[in-house]
Structure formats: structure tokens, C-alpha cells
Design an enzyme around this catalytic site. Structure first.
Site, PDB file in Angstrom:
ATOM      1  N   ARG A  47      -8.664  -2.668  10.512  1.00 52.05           N
ATOM      2  CA  ARG A  47      -8.147  -1.320  10.230  1.00 52.05           C
ATOM      3  C   ARG A  47      -9.264  -0.515   9.575  1.00 52.05           C
ATOM      4  O   ARG A  47     -10.294  -1.043   9.212  1.00 52.05           O
ATOM      5  CB  ARG A  47      -6.916  -1.406   9.321  1.00 52.05           C
ATOM      6  CG  ARG A  47      -7.159  -2.337   8.151  1.00 52.05           C
ATOM      7  CD  ARG A  47      -6.638  -1.890   6.861  1.00 52.05           C
ATOM      8  NE  ARG A  47      -7.130  -0.624   6.421  1.00 52.05           N
ATOM      9  CZ  ARG A  47      -8.285  -0.434   5.770  1.00 52.05           C
ATOM     10  NH1 ARG A  47      -9.113  -1.432   5.536  1.00 52.05           N
ATOM     11  NH2 ARG A  47      -8.642   0.774   5.367  1.00 52.05           N
ATOM     12  N   GLY A  48      -8.990   0.800   9.410  1.00 56.84           N
ATOM     13  CA  GLY A  48     -10.031   1.697   8.892  1.00 56.84           C
ATOM     14  C   GLY A  48     -10.692   2.361  10.091  1.00 56.84           C
ATOM     15  O   GLY A  48     -11.052   1.682  11.064  1.00 56.84           O
ATOM     16  N   ALA A  49     -10.820   3.698  10.032  1.00 56.29           N
ATOM     17  CA  ALA A  49     -11.202   4.451  11.229  1.00 56.29           C
ATOM     18  C   ALA A  49     -12.515   3.981  11.880  1.00 56.29           C
ATOM     19  O   ALA A  49     -12.519   3.637  13.071  1.00 56.29           O
ATOM     20  CB  ALA A  49     -11.227   5.947  10.904  1.00 56.29           C
ATOM     21  N   ASN A  82      -5.840  11.675   6.240  1.00 54.44           N
ATOM     22  CA  ASN A  82      -6.184  10.363   5.675  1.00 54.44           C
ATOM     23  C   ASN A  82      -4.882   9.679   5.264  1.00 54.44           C
ATOM     24  O   ASN A  82      -3.784  10.241   5.405  1.00 54.44           O
ATOM     25  CB  ASN A  82      -7.136  10.524   4.488  1.00 54.44           C
ATOM     26  CG  ASN A  82      -7.718   9.188   4.050  1.00 54.44           C
ATOM     27  OD1 ASN A  82      -8.219   8.419   4.884  1.00 54.44           O
ATOM     28  ND2 ASN A  82      -7.651   8.870   2.765  1.00 54.44           N
ATOM     29  N   LYS A  83      -5.007   8.483   4.757  1.00 53.11           N
ATOM     30  CA  LYS A  83      -3.853   7.667   4.386  1.00 53.11           C
ATOM     31  C   LYS A  83      -2.791   8.461   3.628  1.00 53.11           C
ATOM     32  O   LYS A  83      -3.116   9.266   2.755  1.00 53.11           O
ATOM     33  CB  LYS A  83      -4.349   6.485   3.539  1.00 53.11           C
ATOM     34  CG  LYS A  83      -3.307   5.528   3.043  1.00 53.11           C
ATOM     35  CD  LYS A  83      -2.411   4.977   4.144  1.00 53.11           C
ATOM     36  CE  LYS A  83      -3.178   4.377   5.295  1.00 53.11           C
ATOM     37  NZ  LYS A  83      -2.357   4.188   6.512  1.00 53.11           N
ATOM     38  N   ASP A 137      -9.336   9.836   8.490  1.00 51.07           N
ATOM     39  CA  ASP A 137      -9.130   9.292   9.835  1.00 51.07           C
ATOM     40  C   ASP A 137      -9.428  10.311  10.925  1.00 51.07           C
ATOM     41  O   ASP A 137      -9.792   9.957  12.036  1.00 51.07           O
ATOM     42  CB  ASP A 137      -7.698   8.771   9.992  1.00 51.07           C
ATOM     43  CG  ASP A 137      -7.644   7.316   9.603  1.00 51.07           C
ATOM     44  OD1 ASP A 137      -7.786   7.026   8.406  1.00 51.07           O
ATOM     45  OD2 ASP A 137      -7.519   6.463  10.506  1.00 51.07           O
ATOM     46  N   GLN A 174      -3.476  -1.248   0.847  1.00 50.58           N
ATOM     47  CA  GLN A 174      -4.914  -1.407   1.139  1.00 50.58           C
ATOM     48  C   GLN A 174      -5.762  -1.258  -0.124  1.00 50.58           C
ATOM     49  O   GLN A 174      -6.844  -1.819  -0.218  1.00 50.58           O
ATOM     50  CB  GLN A 174      -5.381  -0.366   2.168  1.00 50.58           C
ATOM     51  CG  GLN A 174      -4.818  -0.540   3.556  1.00 50.58           C
ATOM     52  CD  GLN A 174      -3.576   0.298   3.775  1.00 50.58           C
ATOM     53  OE1 GLN A 174      -2.794   0.535   2.850  1.00 50.58           O
ATOM     54  NE2 GLN A 174      -3.371   0.752   4.986  1.00 50.58           N
ATOM     55  N   ARG A 191      -3.711   3.316  17.773  1.00 46.57           N
ATOM     56  CA  ARG A 191      -3.627   4.068  16.519  1.00 46.57           C
ATOM     57  C   ARG A 191      -4.012   5.512  16.825  1.00 46.57           C
ATOM     58  O   ARG A 191      -5.194   5.845  16.953  1.00 46.57           O
ATOM     59  CB  ARG A 191      -4.563   3.456  15.467  1.00 46.57           C
ATOM     60  CG  ARG A 191      -4.223   2.002  15.211  1.00 46.57           C
ATOM     61  CD  ARG A 191      -4.060   1.539  13.805  1.00 46.57           C
ATOM     62  NE  ARG A 191      -3.425   2.335  12.830  1.00 46.57           N
ATOM     63  CZ  ARG A 191      -3.703   2.211  11.523  1.00 46.57           C
ATOM     64  NH1 ARG A 191      -4.609   1.352  11.112  1.00 46.57           N
ATOM     65  NH2 ARG A 191      -3.062   2.942  10.634  1.00 46.57           N
TER      66      ARG A 191
HETATM   67  O1  MRU Z   1      -4.025   2.669   8.041  1.00 44.72           O
HETATM   68  P1  MRU Z   1      -5.444   2.360   7.678  1.00 44.72           P
HETATM   69  O2  MRU Z   1      -5.563   1.288   6.650  1.00 44.72           O
HETATM   70  O3  MRU Z   1      -6.298   2.089   8.884  1.00 44.72           O
HETATM   71  O4  MRU Z   1      -5.960   3.704   7.006  1.00 44.72           O
HETATM   72  C1  MRU Z   1      -7.280   3.765   6.592  1.00 44.72           C
HETATM   73  C2  MRU Z   1      -7.614   5.004   5.865  1.00 44.72           C
HETATM   74  O5  MRU Z   1      -6.784   5.841   5.628  1.00 44.72           O
HETATM   75  C3  MRU Z   1      -9.043   5.177   5.509  1.00 44.72           C
HETATM   76  O6  MRU Z   1      -9.172   6.002   4.380  1.00 44.72           O
HETATM   77  C4  MRU Z   1      -9.783   5.849   6.677  1.00 44.72           C
HETATM   78  O7  MRU Z   1      -9.576   5.150   7.858  1.00 44.72           O
HETATM   79  C5  MRU Z   1     -11.232   5.974   6.426  1.00 44.72           C
HETATM   80  S1  MRU Z   1     -12.035   4.437   6.464  1.00 44.72           S
HETATM   81  C6  MRU Z   1     -13.655   4.648   6.089  1.00 44.72           C
END
Ligand code: MRU
Length: 344
Positions: free
Chosen positions: A51-53, A246-247, A236, A195, A90
Site C-alpha cells: 500500500r502507499g501510492a 490523502n488518507k 494519493d 497505518q 485502488r
Molecule cells: O490506504 P493507503 O494506506 O494506501 O493510504 C496511503 C496514504 O494515504 C499515503 O499518505 C499516500 O499514499 C502517500 S504515500 C507516500
């Protein structure tokens, strides 16, 4: 990143197999998981094993390259089908679409399947490498914003595990720490998937960076009491006007930061910017299963008959963002548009 004395990347490919750090097990266990085909990659992105963009951007690129290795004949329809299968996992993260497009664009000149296979692997490797490099540069630019003694708030995990390496928000934190600055990180636990408390706190602990996990709802209290100097999160997807998804929960942190005169920054590579989207209202927001809210570790924690709603991201309007930290420097949200040409 250094884990138990060994250097790792979040995701990599070798001999047709994709390997990644299994983020579902952190912090309890450290496991490398291997993906053999598209269905395993799709499942890993959807269930957030990775996970994470930027991390899923690289996994998407590797996933498409791997799928190509397994094609019996050159079939562009099949390639496009696999691409959209990967992309739909996603919907909010722009990096995923970006990584897939990068590989697809690079196989364009191929005439034979063999040529295409080679080009795809080469493109995925280049993509992952340049993504890691961009994050390192983000760290260097972000470090300049962090003063000795700074108390930093972050939300979710924008660390090395959310990227190929280094992280975005946490890259800046890491660099400040490596520079010998005395810093303290307030880590939002980040409901519902935690997270922050599971992954960000683990990464900071690995590096020996002083931190504490706080309930998401405690951030306002610490901002108001003057305990937080700067807020840095990842993103994201960033629209051309600088609005940033973002999250879930990031928006309220940004508003609170504005209310308390605390600078709020987004750290993200250019691959996160969607120049085709004019404003945040056009960013698709992923809605995840209600079970993420209702259960923790398989145990129902909510009233037995109540439903839940679970948007995974929210949009922070550009007006709350002091700057966007990219690999090319720090930009005001309204100046993001000027990067479109350079990035084309
Ligand atoms: O749902 P996730 O855990 O994939 O969400 C991740 C985030 O919101 C991060 O802040 C974002 O992807 C940036 S990662 C460098």
C-alpha cells in the site's frame, strides 16, 4: 531502507517473480511475499499487502511487466485488459495509473513479443529506480523545512514502505534525523487501518527517531496547546489546482493546522500529480469495505447490527496547503500547474 541490519526496498522483481514486504504483518512480523501472476498482484494491492501510492505505482509497473512475460502471444487487447484490472484495484492513487502507463508507453515501439517482454521489464525497473530517487530528493527538500527541535505531526504512513524507498513525508523526517536535528514526531494512529500506529511508528522506531502515537482525535489538542510546529503528510492524488487527496482524516488535520497557524505541507513525487484533473472535487474517492471499521483483527468492536461507512481518502483544499514538497523543490499549490510541461 535498513531493516534488522539489511537493506530492503518495498517491492522489487527478480527472474520473473515480484517480491515485496508484506505490510499486513507489520509490526508483528517481517515477511517477504512473492507474487507469481496478475491475480496475486491484484489481490495484494486490493488487500493492502502493498500500500502507499508510490509503492503501488511500482508494483503496478512490475505487475504489468510480469504479466507480459507470461503472455503466449502478442495480444494488445489482453495487455490493456490486464492494465485496467490492475488500475481498478485502488482508484484514488494516481501513481498506480502513472506506473502502468509508463510501462505501456515504453513497450510501444516493440515489434515482437520477445522485444516487448524485455522492454517491459526494463521500463518497470527504470520506473521503480526513478521513483526511489524522487523520494530521496523529496527528503532533501523537505529537510530544509524542519528546524532543529521541531515537533512534527504526520498522518497515515508516507514512509519508505509506502514508496519504493525513503518515503515522502518520512523521507524529510529521516533526512532531518540523519542531519543530527533533534526532532519529535506525533504519529496519528490513522483509523481504521492503523497505518500510523502499525507502520509509521515501526519505521520511526527502526531509525531510532523519537515519536509517540496519538489517537487521531488528539491532533487538535496538541496543535492548540502549541506542541506541534509543522504538519507533513503524503498524498494519493493532487489535482492541477493543488487540492490534494490523502488518507481519510488529513483534511481535518489541515484545517486544524490552519486554525492554529501551523504550516501544513504535502510531500509527494510528481507522479502523484494528476494534471488532467482540475480540482479535488474530480478525484475519485475509494470506498472500502465496512468491515475495516466494524472489526479489529477479526473481532467485531461495534454494535452488532450497525452498518459503517468507510471512505479511504479525503481531499484537502489547496488553501490549507503551505507547500507541496516534490523532487523538484517546494511549490505553492497554485504553482503546481507550471510543472505540467516539465513533467510531460
Ligand atoms: O490506504 P493507503 O494506506 O494506501 O493510504 C496511503 C496514504 O494515504 C499515503 O499518505 C499516500 O499514499 C502517500 S504515500 C507516500
Amino acid at each position: 531502507m535498513l531493516i534488522n541490519g539489511k537493506t530492503y526496498r518495498t517491492v522489487w522483481m527478480a527472474d520473473g517473480l515480484i517480491h515485496a514486504i508484506n505490510q499486513l504483518l507489520i509490526p508483528a512480523e517481517f515477511e517477504i511475499i512473492t507474487f507469481h501472476d496478475t491475480s496475486e498482484v491484484v489481490d495484494a494491492i486490493r488487500t493492502m499487502v502493498v500500500r502507499g501510492a508510490p509503492a503501488i505505482g511500482a508494483l503496478g509497473a512490475y505487475g504489468l511487466a510480469q504479466a507480459l512475460q507470461q503472455l503466449p502471444r502478442l495480444d494488445m487487447d489482453a495487455i490493456h485488459r490486464i492494465k485496467s484490472q490492475l488500475q481498478q484495484t485502488r482508484p484514488t492513487a494516481h501513481d498506480l495509473a502513472h506506473g502502468l502507463k509508463y510501462v505501456l508507453d515504453h513497450i510501444g515501439p516493440a515489434r515482437t513479443l520477445e522485444e516487448m517482454k524485455a522492454l517491459a521489464v526494463e521500463a518497470a525497473e527504470t520506473y521503480a529506480e526513478s521513483s526511489a530517487k524522487a523520494c530521496k530528493q523529496i527528503g532533501a527538500h523537505g529537510n530544509a523545512l524542519i528546524e532543529d527541535g521541531a515537533r512534527i505531526l504526520t498522518h497515515c504512513n508516507a514512509g519508505a514502505l509506502a514508496t519504493v524507498d525513503f518515503g515522502t513525508a518520512l523521507a524529510a523526517v529521516r533526512m532531518a534525523h540523519y542531519d543530527g536535528k533533534s526532532i519529535f514526531v506525533y504519529v496519528d494512529e490513522t483509523r481504521p487501518r492503523l497505518q500510523g500506529s502499525k507502520i509509521t511508528a515501526w519505521e520511526l522506531a527502526q531509525e531510532g527517531i523519537a515519536h509517540a502515537i496519538i489517537a487521531d482525535s488528539a491532533a487538535g489538542h496538541y496543535m492548540r496547546s502549541g506542541d506541534i510546529d509543522i504538519v507533513i503528510t503524503g498524498a494519493d492524488r493532487i489535482a492541477a489546482n493543488g487540492d490534494a487527496a490523502n488518507k481519510i482524516g488529513t483534511y481535518e488535520k489541515a484545517v486544524l493546522a490552519g486554525e492554529n497557524n501551523i504550516p501544513f505541507y504535502i510531500a509527494a513525487p510528481l507522479s502523484t500529480i494528476d494534471f488532467q484533473i482540475r480540482s479535488g472535487g474530480d478525484i475519485p474517492i475509494e470506498e472500502r469495505d465496512e468491515s475495516e471499521i466494524l472489526y479489529i483483527d477479526g473481532q467485531r468492536i461495534a454494535s452488532p447490527t450497525s452498518p459503517a461507512m468507510n471512505p479511504a481518502f479525503d481531499v484537502t483544499p489547496a488553501k490549507y496547503i503551505r507547500g507541496i514538497i516534490t523532487e523538484q523543490g517546494i511549490f505553492k499549490p497554485e504553482d503546481i500547474k507550471t510543472l505540467a510541461d516539465r513533467h510531460a
